[in-house]
Every structure is written in structure tokens, then in C-alpha cells.
Design an enzyme around this catalytic site. Sequence first.
Site, PDB file in Angstrom:
ATOM      1  CE  LYS A 111      49.427 -21.106 -14.545  1.00 34.76           C
ATOM      2  NZ  LYS A 111      50.255 -22.137 -13.879  1.00 34.76           N
TER       3      LYS A 111
HETATM    4  C1  E4P Z   1      49.381 -25.470 -13.535  1.00 39.39           C
HETATM    5  O1  E4P Z   1      49.124 -24.551 -14.284  1.00 39.39           O
HETATM    6  C2  E4P Z   1      48.991 -25.457 -12.118  1.00 39.39           C
HETATM    7  O2  E4P Z   1      49.609 -24.384 -11.451  1.00 39.39           O
HETATM    8  C3  E4P Z   1      49.315 -26.796 -11.483  1.00 39.39           C
HETATM    9  O3  E4P Z   1      48.816 -27.816 -12.297  1.00 39.39           O
HETATM   10  C4  E4P Z   1      48.800 -26.925 -10.065  1.00 39.39           C
HETATM   11  O4  E4P Z   1      48.981 -28.236  -9.614  1.00 39.39           O
HETATM   12  P1  E4P Z   1      48.891 -28.662  -8.082  1.00 39.39           P
HETATM   13  O5  E4P Z   1      47.465 -28.556  -7.666  1.00 39.39           O
HETATM   14  O6  E4P Z   1      49.380 -30.079  -8.056  1.00 39.39           O
HETATM   15  O7  E4P Z   1      49.767 -27.707  -7.310  1.00 39.39           O
END
Ligand code: E4P
Length: 286
Positions: A111
Site C-alpha cells: 500500500k
Molecule cells: C483500508 O485499506 C483502509 O485503510 C481502511 O478501510 C480505512 O478505514 P477508516 O476510514 O475507517 O480508517
Amino acid sequence: MTRPKTKILVDGGDPQETRQVKQLLGFVDGQTTNPSLIAKNPHIRELIASGHKLSNREEMDEYKKIVETISPLVGDGGVSIEVFSDEKTTAAEMFSQGKEMFSWIPNAYIKYPCTAEGLRAAQMSVRHGIRVNITLCFSQQQAAAVYAATKGTKEPAYVSPFVGRLDDIGENGMDVVKNIKRMFLQGDGHVLVLAASIRSLEHLLYCFVLDTELVTVPAAILDQWARKNFPLPDKQFQYKASGKPIPYKELDLEQPWETFDIQNELTRKGIEKFAADYRATLLRSA
Ligand code: E4P
């Protein structure tokens, strides 16, 4: 249960939770992690609570152990591992972390944030056969830039539009997902949409309607879905958005990624928060 076409990933940082979801659903297609979720991992919390803050190396080693445990539990959606970055981190630094993280498990996706440096790191990664997931995406322009930057990748790249965080600022986050899916109809299919920041069952069901290739979901929402006996949206399903609509833009995916306007305040804030949560587990600031 009838399994939806959309792959379901667990959004979390605790292998025990992934096991529980797998038991509940009978499968887990993949997993996404991020620095905030890793900081919440029960073992990391215990270490911090006992006064043991981590060195950068220890933090990497703990992260590695977590994803090594999750890796065999999930299907071909893979396990997304996020590089550490703040506003100063260069593409070369991100890429160097990405290379190491990609070697941890056979089904890793790295990522990178949807910034110029993150996209440069992604571009280097796909040239080296490293699978990528571009995170903190809040606009159709950012998704177009992901498409352009990862062109030629051997394996599909993921883009993660963050629904809940757009809803939080009074916009209809699901519109971004819908607009990206529509825009990618003109493309060659090398970028898959992984809907993220999912906060409700309605978000999940609407992802099924929009046919997102993947969706990453907190265990609590999957639990709600299971309690209702895994409903799937029928023809009457209507998504009730509370936020302001986000209009579709005509964008040419064949343009170089640098020509798209990728600036976004939520991306900047998201990086800041991830960096703060990561640093809170460290002995000294990274
Ligand atoms: C996943 O890849 C993301 O980091 C995650 O869904 C973020 O979610 P949030 O906005 O609830 O922190």
C-alpha cells in the site's frame, strides 16, 4: 450463503479477528492493514501498555509476524501491507520499504498513499513485479492517476477509495466508487476497485450493486451482515446517501498521471494520522 461476486477482505490488524470472520463467513478473500490498525493489534497494545515501545526494526518485525499469520488464512485478494510515510517520505524510501514488505509473504500487496511520491513508488514497484494497492484515494482524478501510473503492470493493481471518510465531511463517498467504476469501463481492466473505509451494511450492499471487484470491511460490519443472514441487495435496493452528490467527470485515462489533479486534503490528513499512530508505538520518532 450466496457468495457475492465482490471479494470480501477483512479491514483489520488482528489475525484472531480474521480467524473469527473466516469461521463466520466460511471464507475470507483477503485482508487490508494500515498503521492505525497495526497500532491497535492486541499484542502491540500489550507491549506499549507494559512500557515497551518499539524500535523501527522491532515495529517492522512485529508487522511481519502479524501478516505472516494472516497470509495463509485468506484467499486470492491477498494481504495489503502499508509502507510508513509522512509528508517528507520520498518515493525511493517508500519503494525500499515496499520491496522488503513484499518479500514477507507470498500474497502481499503493498500500500502506497495516493500522492505524487506514492505514485512514483507504485510505478517503480509494478516495474519490479510488486503488487500494489494505492490507498487514501478520495477522488476520481486520483483514481485516474493510479490507472496511468500503473499501466503495464503484470498483475492487477488495486485502488482504494475511502467511502466513510468522505461521508464524514458531508459528501456522498459512494459516488466516488461509482464514478471510478464508470470511468474504468473505458480502461483495460488493470486497476481493480477495492472499496475501503466501509462503515455500514448499506455501504457493503451498495458495493455489491456497483460490482466493485473488492471491498474491505471491519469485522463488526461483517458480523452485522452475518446476523441478518447474509442479505444481498435485490433489484429494489436503493442506497440512501446523506452527503452531497459528487458529480462524474470525463477524464482521459490515456494522459500521463502527472496531468491529473491528485491534491486532496483528506489524503494529506490521512497520512498525518497514519504517521502519528505509527509513531505512538515507537521508542523514538521515525
Ligand atoms: C483500508 O485499506 C483502509 O485503510 C481502511 O478501510 C480505512 O478505514 P477508516 O476510514 O475507517 O480508517
